[in-house]
Design an enzyme around this catalytic site. Structure first.
Site, mmCIF file in Angstrom:
data_model
loop_
_atom_site.group_PDB
_atom_site.id
_atom_site.type_symbol
_atom_site.label_atom_id
_atom_site.label_comp_id
_atom_site.label_asym_id
_atom_site.label_seq_id
_atom_site.Cartn_x
_atom_site.Cartn_y
_atom_site.Cartn_z
ATOM 1 N N GLY A 1 0.767 -1.242 0.000
ATOM 2 C CA GLY A 1 0.000 0.000 0.000
ATOM 3 C C GLY A 1 0.794 1.287 0.000
ATOM 4 O O GLY A 1 2.002 1.326 -0.251
ATOM 5 N N CYS B 1 12.211 -2.001 0.225
ATOM 6 C CA CYS B 1 10.910 -1.844 -0.439
ATOM 7 C C CYS B 1 10.106 -0.706 0.191
ATOM 8 O O CYS B 1 10.489 0.454 0.058
ATOM 9 C CB CYS B 1 10.156 -3.164 -0.422
ATOM 10 S SG CYS B 1 8.778 -3.221 -1.593
ATOM 11 N N LEU B 2 9.024 -1.006 0.905
ATOM 12 C CA LEU B 2 8.278 0.045 1.595
ATOM 13 C C LEU B 2 9.191 0.793 2.555
ATOM 14 O O LEU B 2 9.042 2.008 2.753
ATOM 15 C CB LEU B 2 7.095 -0.556 2.349
ATOM 16 C CG LEU B 2 6.206 0.430 3.115
ATOM 17 C CD1 LEU B 2 5.387 1.277 2.150
ATOM 18 C CD2 LEU B 2 5.288 -0.297 4.089
ATOM 19 N N ASN C 1 8.599 -5.850 -5.870
ATOM 20 C CA ASN C 1 7.147 -5.892 -5.712
ATOM 21 C C ASN C 1 6.697 -4.596 -5.059
ATOM 22 O O ASN C 1 6.612 -4.499 -3.840
ATOM 23 C CB ASN C 1 6.721 -7.095 -4.863
ATOM 24 C CG ASN C 1 5.225 -7.139 -4.640
ATOM 25 O OD1 ASN C 1 4.472 -6.438 -5.308
ATOM 26 N ND2 ASN C 1 4.784 -7.941 -3.692
ATOM 27 N N HIS D 1 14.295 -6.297 -3.387
ATOM 28 C CA HIS D 1 14.351 -7.286 -2.301
ATOM 29 C C HIS D 1 15.652 -8.083 -2.371
ATOM 30 O O HIS D 1 15.738 -9.069 -3.097
ATOM 31 C CB HIS D 1 13.157 -8.240 -2.397
ATOM 32 C CG HIS D 1 11.873 -7.647 -1.949
ATOM 33 N ND1 HIS D 1 11.437 -7.700 -0.643
ATOM 34 C CD2 HIS D 1 10.936 -6.951 -2.632
ATOM 35 C CE1 HIS D 1 10.275 -7.073 -0.538
ATOM 36 N NE2 HIS D 1 9.950 -6.612 -1.726
ATOM 37 N N GLU E 1 16.710 -10.126 -0.277
ATOM 38 C CA GLU E 1 16.558 -11.410 0.416
ATOM 39 C C GLU E 1 15.647 -12.397 -0.289
ATOM 40 O O GLU E 1 15.465 -13.516 0.188
ATOM 41 C CB GLU E 1 15.982 -11.153 1.817
ATOM 42 C CG GLU E 1 14.464 -11.092 1.899
ATOM 43 C CD GLU E 1 13.802 -10.014 1.052
ATOM 44 O OE1 GLU E 1 12.638 -10.198 0.662
ATOM 45 O OE2 GLU E 1 14.425 -8.980 0.761
#
Length: 495
Positions: free
Chosen positions: A243, A271-272, A313, A355, A357
């Site tokens: 989101g 990421c976020l 993502n 990412h 990982e």
């Protein structure tokens, strides 16, 4: 009733898009229920158990572009690692709202498969459909941008069509842990607080297993300044999650507190976490047209100029032009030039949009965990950045494609296919295509408005001929990678 891979088994299902286009029809292989969400696509060839359990997909209808899904089934959910976490998944539950694929394999085979993908989805009450032209659907999403959609199984004219926008909900609050959990309690490394905004489990494994840190995972709204649990900490980790990052006001408040501490304590975000760190520093974020989701996004490391293939993502990105003094881009996306990471030039704060990982791979950037733990352990981490403007994309208007030349029977037909697809892709980008290929019996030399080049030279593929064509046409670039060894040899000679 199950059938072969070619059978259309299952109940009728439709995917409706909020743009008002006709429903996309297919067949159900998941739960017989209806669901609404944001329709996004993932270009990964493998890793659907990891993708479906990634909390960053919360509320989204996921379209998998790889044509065959389900052939290796789903691993055992009850198998746990040394931390008590599911061994083969990124969380304890499926987070996608629904799944759309081209072909579903009713038969599966894999050494660790415990059940079929269909059985897993039904058990988790997640609808899924197959028989969809996912290539055409993906192209539509790329044109429209992120679009709301709805899967209906056994639809009827009486269905009430409602489109739910998951981005209006605080998705992080839905997926974040509600408790404080410690991993690697007996590890010898430093103690790190990790904000769980939808953290993938492999992040815990990397930090607690590979780098032997004591990892204390806290909810997204844990007040770091008040620190009610009295957690001693030496570094701060900011996880991935779903989101709009601006929904995480409580997390941003704690990050702002951490940024002001003296001496500074290292911070690393993924990421976020990249977006949250940037907002806390004073930058702004924006929603991407259709996001970057897959396993093959190229990212340029602005410390070295090296390009890494990364899994991603995310639907939001940091606006690098809003970064305050003392902050610089750390990585950029080589495809769309969007920001892929930020770093403070004098303090141990950095983050990446991809990412490192990802348990589905690739693992090329896993070394970033070592950089972070090195900061926390007070091991110097040298930083020298390049100017990101040096990587601004050149606007190509005309490109010369070198074909493979004459082919004998049974030889190298794939070069015709790759060359014709190259021409098609270039023309879709509005680029004028010049082709040199003496073989008239090919698709790429046909006078087709879609596949055919704008001008074709039926000349031998030699360095001299290609040089003459370059002198006459003055192209902005030349592509030799679609014509096999013949074209590559010419490219080497010209270089």
């Amino acid at each position: 009733m199950n059938g072969s891979c070619l059978d259309h088994s299952g109940e009728r299902a439709v995917l409706r898009l909020a743009d008002g286009s006709l429903p996309i029809e297919g067949w159900s292989f998941g739960a017989p229920t209806s669901v609404s969400g944001e329709v996004v696509f993932n270009t990964g060839m493998v890793g659907y158990p990891e993708a479906l359990t990634d909390p960053s997909y919360r509320g989204q209808i996921l379209v998998l572009t790889f044509p065959l899904i389900g052939n290796y089934g789903v691993p055992d959910e009850t198998k746990l690692d040394e931390f008590g976490l599911p061994e083969y998944f990124e969380s304890r539950d499926i987070h996608i709202a629904g799944l759309v694929v081209s072909s579903y394999s009713w038969e599966h085979s894999h050494w660790c498969a415990e059940k079929s993908l269909a059985d897993w989805l039904k058990a988790k009450n997640v609808p899924a459909m197959y028989g969809v032209d996912t290539r055409a659907l993906t192209k539509k999403i790329r044109e429209l941008g992120a679009v709301l959609g709805r899967i209906d199984v056994n639809p009827s004219p009486q269905d009430v069509i409602v489109f739910d926008d998951p981005n209006k909900r605080n998705l992080v609050a839905e997926v974040s842990t509600k408790t404080i959990d410690t991993y690697g309690d007996n590890n010898s490394g430093p103690t790190i607080i990790a904000y769980d905004c939808g953290m993938k489990l492999n992040i815990i494994r990397y930090l607690a297993r590979e780098y032997q840190v004591k990892l204390v995972v806290v909810p997204f709204d844990y007040d770091l300044e008040k620190n009610p649990a009295n957690i001693p900490w030496e570094g701060l980790f900011l996880s991935n999650g779903p989101g709009d990052p601006n929904m995480c006001a409580a997390t941003i408040k704690s990050i702002k507190y951490a940024l002001q501490l003296e001496p500074p304590r290292p911070i690393f975000g993924i990421c976020l976490g990249n977006q949250l760190l940037s907002i806390a520093a004073g930058a702004q974020t924006y929603k991407l047209k259709y996001g970057n989701r897959g396993m093959n996004q190229p990212c340029i490391d602005l410390r070295t100029g090296r390009c890494y293939i990364t899994p991603q993502n995310h639907g939001y990105a940091v606006d690098p032009t809003t970064l305050p003094d003392g902050w610089q881009p750390l990585f950029i996306n080589a495809n769309d030039m969007t920001n892929e990471g930020v770093v403070h030039t004098t303090k141990p704060f950095f983050s990446v949009q991809f990412h490192p990982e990802a348990s589905g791979g690739p693992f090329d950037t896993a070394f970033l965990f070592g950089k972070f733990v090195g900061h926390v352990s007070q091991i110097p981490q040298p930083l020298m950045l390049q100017n990101s403007n040096a990587y601004n994309r050149v606007n190509y208007k005309k490109v010369l494609v070198v074909g493979s030349g004459g082919l004998s029977i049974g030889q190298a037909g794939e070069f015709d296919y790759s060359g014709s697809q190259c021409i098609k892709a270039l023309k879709e980008e509005g680029i004028r295509v010049i082709l040199v290929n003496p073989n008239i019996a090919t698709v790429q030399t046909s006078q087709d408005d879609v596949v055919g080049a704008d001008r074709v030279y039926f000349q031998p593929i030699t360095p001299a001929v290609v040089q003459d064509i370059i002198a006459r046409e003055r192209p902005d670039g030349i592509i030799v990678s679609m014509g096999g060894q013949t074209a590559l040899n010419v490219g080497i000679r010209l270089f």
